[in-house]
Scaffold this motif. Sequence first.
Motif, PDB file in Angstrom:
ATOM      1  N   THR A 151      -9.436 -10.303 -28.450  1.00  0.00           N
ATOM      2  CA  THR A 151      -9.141  -9.827 -29.804  1.00  0.00           C
ATOM      3  C   THR A 151      -8.270 -10.818 -30.571  1.00  0.00           C
ATOM      4  O   THR A 151      -8.531 -11.108 -31.747  1.00  0.00           O
ATOM      5  N   THR A 152      -7.236 -11.317 -29.907  1.00  0.00           N
ATOM      6  CA  THR A 152      -6.289 -12.197 -30.614  1.00  0.00           C
ATOM      7  C   THR A 152      -6.660 -13.667 -30.534  1.00  0.00           C
ATOM      8  O   THR A 152      -6.177 -14.480 -31.345  1.00  0.00           O
ATOM      9  N   GLY A 153      -7.515 -14.014 -29.555  1.00  0.00           N
ATOM     10  CA  GLY A 153      -7.784 -15.429 -29.339  1.00  0.00           C
ATOM     11  C   GLY A 153      -6.622 -16.133 -28.681  1.00  0.00           C
ATOM     12  O   GLY A 153      -6.593 -17.363 -28.593  1.00  0.00           O
ATOM     13  N   GLN A 154      -5.638 -15.376 -28.219  1.00  0.00           N
ATOM     14  CA  GLN A 154      -4.408 -15.919 -27.621  1.00  0.00           C
ATOM     15  C   GLN A 154      -4.424 -15.640 -26.120  1.00  0.00           C
ATOM     16  O   GLN A 154      -4.557 -14.493 -25.688  1.00  0.00           O
ATOM     17  N   ARG A 155      -4.296 -16.700 -25.325  1.00  0.00           N
ATOM     18  CA  ARG A 155      -4.253 -16.517 -23.882  1.00  0.00           C
ATOM     19  C   ARG A 155      -2.934 -15.848 -23.485  1.00  0.00           C
ATOM     20  O   ARG A 155      -1.876 -16.154 -24.027  1.00  0.00           O
ATOM     21  N   PHE A 156      -3.027 -14.923 -22.514  1.00  0.00           N
ATOM     22  CA  PHE A 156      -1.842 -14.243 -21.971  1.00  0.00           C
ATOM     23  C   PHE A 156      -1.114 -15.235 -21.081  1.00  0.00           C
ATOM     24  O   PHE A 156      -1.593 -15.596 -20.003  1.00  0.00           O
ATOM     25  N   THR A 157       0.035 -15.712 -21.549  1.00  0.00           N
ATOM     26  CA  THR A 157       0.741 -16.764 -20.817  1.00  0.00           C
ATOM     27  C   THR A 157       2.226 -16.710 -21.155  1.00  0.00           C
ATOM     28  O   THR A 157       2.693 -15.753 -21.798  1.00  0.00           O
ATOM     29  N   ASN A 158       2.947 -17.712 -20.722  1.00  0.00           N
ATOM     30  CA  ASN A 158       4.399 -17.737 -20.924  1.00  0.00           C
ATOM     31  C   ASN A 158       4.774 -17.831 -22.392  1.00  0.00           C
ATOM     32  O   ASN A 158       3.990 -18.293 -23.227  1.00  0.00           O
ATOM     33  N   ASN A 159       6.015 -17.390 -22.679  1.00  0.00           N
ATOM     34  CA  ASN A 159       6.639 -17.530 -23.998  1.00  0.00           C
ATOM     35  C   ASN A 159       5.953 -16.713 -25.076  1.00  0.00           C
ATOM     36  O   ASN A 159       6.086 -17.027 -26.263  1.00  0.00           O
ATOM     37  N   LEU A 160       5.213 -15.684 -24.694  1.00  0.00           N
ATOM     38  CA  LEU A 160       4.639 -14.765 -25.675  1.00  0.00           C
ATOM     39  C   LEU A 160       5.611 -13.611 -25.890  1.00  0.00           C
ATOM     40  O   LEU A 160       6.182 -13.063 -24.928  1.00  0.00           O
ATOM     41  N   HIS A 161       5.780 -13.243 -27.153  1.00  0.00           N
ATOM     42  CA  HIS A 161       6.576 -12.059 -27.496  1.00  0.00           C
ATOM     43  C   HIS A 161       5.594 -10.913 -27.678  1.00  0.00           C
ATOM     44  O   HIS A 161       4.780 -10.928 -28.618  1.00  0.00           O
ATOM     45  N   VAL A 162       5.632  -9.925 -26.765  1.00  0.00           N
ATOM     46  CA  VAL A 162       4.572  -8.920 -26.702  1.00  0.00           C
ATOM     47  C   VAL A 162       5.157  -7.511 -26.738  1.00  0.00           C
ATOM     48  O   VAL A 162       6.342  -7.284 -26.438  1.00  0.00           O
ATOM     49  N   LEU A 163       4.279  -6.585 -27.108  1.00  0.00           N
ATOM     50  CA  LEU A 163       4.581  -5.151 -27.029  1.00  0.00           C
ATOM     51  C   LEU A 163       3.631  -4.576 -25.976  1.00  0.00           C
ATOM     52  O   LEU A 163       2.418  -4.542 -26.186  1.00  0.00           O
ATOM     53  N   VAL A 164       4.173  -4.167 -24.833  1.00  0.00           N
ATOM     54  CA  VAL A 164       3.350  -3.737 -23.698  1.00  0.00           C
ATOM     55  C   VAL A 164       3.737  -2.320 -23.273  1.00  0.00           C
ATOM     56  O   VAL A 164       4.891  -1.888 -23.441  1.00  0.00           O
ATOM     57  N   GLN A 165       2.753  -1.625 -22.739  1.00  0.00           N
ATOM     58  CA  GLN A 165       3.004  -0.305 -22.160  1.00  0.00           C
ATOM     59  C   GLN A 165       3.122  -0.474 -20.650  1.00  0.00           C
ATOM     60  O   GLN A 165       2.242  -1.052 -20.011  1.00  0.00           O
ATOM     61  N   VAL A 166       4.212   0.048 -20.077  1.00  0.00           N
ATOM     62  CA  VAL A 166       4.461  -0.144 -18.651  1.00  0.00           C
ATOM     63  C   VAL A 166       4.854   1.182 -18.010  1.00  0.00           C
ATOM     64  O   VAL A 166       5.286   2.140 -18.669  1.00  0.00           O
ATOM     65  N   SER A 167       4.697   1.181 -16.684  1.00  0.00           N
ATOM     66  CA  SER A 167       5.255   2.251 -15.853  1.00  0.00           C
ATOM     67  C   SER A 167       6.188   1.611 -14.837  1.00  0.00           C
ATOM     68  O   SER A 167       5.995   0.460 -14.440  1.00  0.00           O
ATOM     69  N   VAL A 168       7.225   2.360 -14.441  1.00  0.00           N
ATOM     70  CA  VAL A 168       8.241   1.830 -13.526  1.00  0.00           C
ATOM     71  C   VAL A 168       7.811   2.091 -12.092  1.00  0.00           C
ATOM     72  O   VAL A 168       7.325   3.182 -11.745  1.00  0.00           O
ATOM     73  N   ASP A 169       8.025   1.070 -11.237  1.00  0.00           N
ATOM     74  CA  ASP A 169       7.617   1.190  -9.835  1.00  0.00           C
ATOM     75  C   ASP A 169       8.693   0.559  -8.953  1.00  0.00           C
ATOM     76  O   ASP A 169       9.281  -0.469  -9.332  1.00  0.00           O
ATOM     77  N   TYR A 170       8.914   1.181  -7.816  1.00  0.00           N
ATOM     78  CA  TYR A 170       9.843   0.598  -6.835  1.00  0.00           C
ATOM     79  C   TYR A 170       9.163   0.584  -5.492  1.00  0.00           C
ATOM     80  O   TYR A 170       8.612   1.598  -5.031  1.00  0.00           O
ATOM     81  N   HIS A 171       9.239  -0.583  -4.821  1.00  0.00           N
ATOM     82  CA  HIS A 171       8.635  -0.737  -3.494  1.00  0.00           C
ATOM     83  C   HIS A 171       9.728  -1.180  -2.542  1.00  0.00           C
ATOM     84  O   HIS A 171      10.498  -2.102  -2.869  1.00  0.00           O
ATOM     85  N   PRO A 172       9.831  -0.541  -1.365  1.00  0.00           N
ATOM     86  CA  PRO A 172      10.904  -0.914  -0.429  1.00  0.00           C
ATOM     87  C   PRO A 172      10.901  -2.383  -0.050  1.00  0.00           C
ATOM     88  O   PRO A 172      11.951  -2.952   0.240  1.00  0.00           O
ATOM     89  N   LEU A 173       9.741  -3.020  -0.070  1.00  0.00           N
ATOM     90  CA  LEU A 173       9.660  -4.421   0.335  1.00  0.00           C
ATOM     91  C   LEU A 173       9.788  -5.369  -0.855  1.00  0.00           C
ATOM     92  O   LEU A 173      10.440  -6.417  -0.765  1.00  0.00           O
ATOM     93  N   TYR A 174       9.200  -5.005  -2.000  1.00  0.00           N
ATOM     94  CA  TYR A 174       9.151  -5.936  -3.144  1.00  0.00           C
ATOM     95  C   TYR A 174      10.157  -5.594  -4.239  1.00  0.00           C
ATOM     96  O   TYR A 174      10.318  -6.342  -5.203  1.00  0.00           O
ATOM     97  N   SER A 224      -2.563  -5.493 -29.176  1.00  0.00           N
ATOM     98  CA  SER A 224      -3.137  -6.703 -29.786  1.00  0.00           C
ATOM     99  C   SER A 224      -2.692  -6.859 -31.225  1.00  0.00           C
ATOM    100  O   SER A 224      -2.444  -7.981 -31.699  1.00  0.00           O
ATOM    101  N   ASN A 225      -2.577  -5.742 -31.943  1.00  0.00           N
ATOM    102  CA  ASN A 225      -2.186  -5.815 -33.359  1.00  0.00           C
ATOM    103  C   ASN A 225      -0.781  -6.395 -33.520  1.00  0.00           C
ATOM    104  O   ASN A 225      -0.501  -7.104 -34.493  1.00  0.00           O
ATOM    105  N   PHE A 226       0.097  -6.085 -32.588  1.00  0.00           N
ATOM    106  CA  PHE A 226       1.443  -6.637 -32.654  1.00  0.00           C
ATOM    107  C   PHE A 226       1.412  -8.171 -32.540  1.00  0.00           C
ATOM    108  O   PHE A 226       2.067  -8.883 -33.294  1.00  0.00           O
ATOM    109  N   MET A 227       0.604  -8.673 -31.611  1.00  0.00           N
ATOM    110  CA  MET A 227       0.503 -10.128 -31.447  1.00  0.00           C
ATOM    111  C   MET A 227      -0.148 -10.773 -32.660  1.00  0.00           C
ATOM    112  O   MET A 227       0.293 -11.832 -33.127  1.00  0.00           O
ATOM    113  N   LEU A 228      -1.206 -10.124 -33.190  1.00  0.00           N
ATOM    114  CA  LEU A 228      -1.851 -10.667 -34.393  1.00  0.00           C
ATOM    115  C   LEU A 228      -0.850 -10.734 -35.548  1.00  0.00           C
ATOM    116  O   LEU A 228      -0.859 -11.683 -36.335  1.00  0.00           O
TER     117      LEU A 228
END
Length: 478
Positions: free
Chosen positions: A83-106, A117-121
Amino acid sequence: MGPNQYIRLSQLSSQIQDAINAQFKGQKYWVLADITNHSFKADKKIHYFELVEKSETGSTITAKILGKSWGGGALKILDFEITTGQRFTNNLHVLVQVSVDYHPLYGLSVNLLDIDSNFMLGILEQQRNATLARLVRENDYIWKEREEYSTFNSRLKLPVVIQRVAVISSSSSAGNEDFRHTMAHNDFGYVFQIDDYHTVVQGDNNAKLFLNKLIEVYNTGIPYDAIVIARGGGSQSDFLIFDNYGIGRAVAKFPIPIITGIGHQKNVSITDLMAHTQTKTPTKAAEFIIAHNRSFEENILSLQRTIAIKSQQLFLGHYKELNRIKTLVSNNARELTAKHREQLNAARQQLAVNSGAVLHANQKKLLVASQQTLQYPKMMLVERTGELLQLKNSLKTFSNVYLRRQELTMEHHQKSIKMMSPHNILKKGYAIVKFNDAIVSSADGINEGDDFEVILKDTRLISTVKEKIQYDGREPDL
């Protein structure tokens, strides 16, 4: 410390996991952050990264958490890139939806579920608009006229025929090959001189290399008719170099018309807006140049046809006029001939009558003149004989006077020559000075100690200069 005073690490990790799951299980959060340390495992289609938040100055990190995305989240990232023509990579300022996760090992992390996508555009458009506004604000040769941009480069006039072209492109650019193929195999047989200037044409961090290549083209001093910036297709992030402020400014003020064929179909870059002419692809750029030259040729051919038609029309018009004049001249000539023939006949008859009268009158004059002519020579002979006798007497008298006068003049000259002879001058007390066997009148070449000769009336004196004193011709003071 007793056995009941400690727990295992796994127990503590399990308690933390239970606590986090109790608090965050089923919860989704839209988070604003920057992407860092990104990597993508293509075989597993998993993204690994860090979400960070920086201070307002951008100098320090105020928050950081590990992130990952796979499955549906990875598909959302792919949609974002399309949609944006922008590769997902470092130094991008993004608006993302996340869920929190905890793993005993990681440990603690977030799972990326969606990305806006609209935020990035919006960010890309804001950056682009800010760059355009800065170009207009800081450079007096860039104007914005309504929604169009007028630059020094865009106001240049293309040569009527484009033949010598410089191409700035990647050394492995398929777009450059398409450009050259289209130029070389045009339908009109046009021949072009194309010089390649290879550089990197993607990535905003390579803008300096691109600018150096523009400077190199200018420094060659070659009078190019146009410069073509050619690049094939690619992701939108590959074209960020063409939204660079420095490149846009350099293109806007470049003294040779620049034609862009960058290869992106969706958006128009800042370089496109600053250049003389923008086309979508290198092939379109080649077609534009060929069409430009074809337009000139068609104008010439049209002018040729117009000249031929006008010439034929003029010839036909003048041919008809000449035929009309020819007929008119023929008719007038016949009428004038008949009229003058009648006048000549009348004049002939009048001439015959008048000539008889003139001959009779002149015959009488001739008889009188013949009698006078017979008497005139005798009178003239008597007059001239008297004049000759008078002239003879005058000549005899004048010659005697003239000869006497010349004799007196000769005597005077003889006396003068005798008085001016060197012998008489020496008698008056003068002397002749000779130095080096030559008579001298100045002592410029004579120095003290030189020998010289003094000639008197009857004696030659050989002397030596003892002293040389300058003398102005006046009597010395005694």
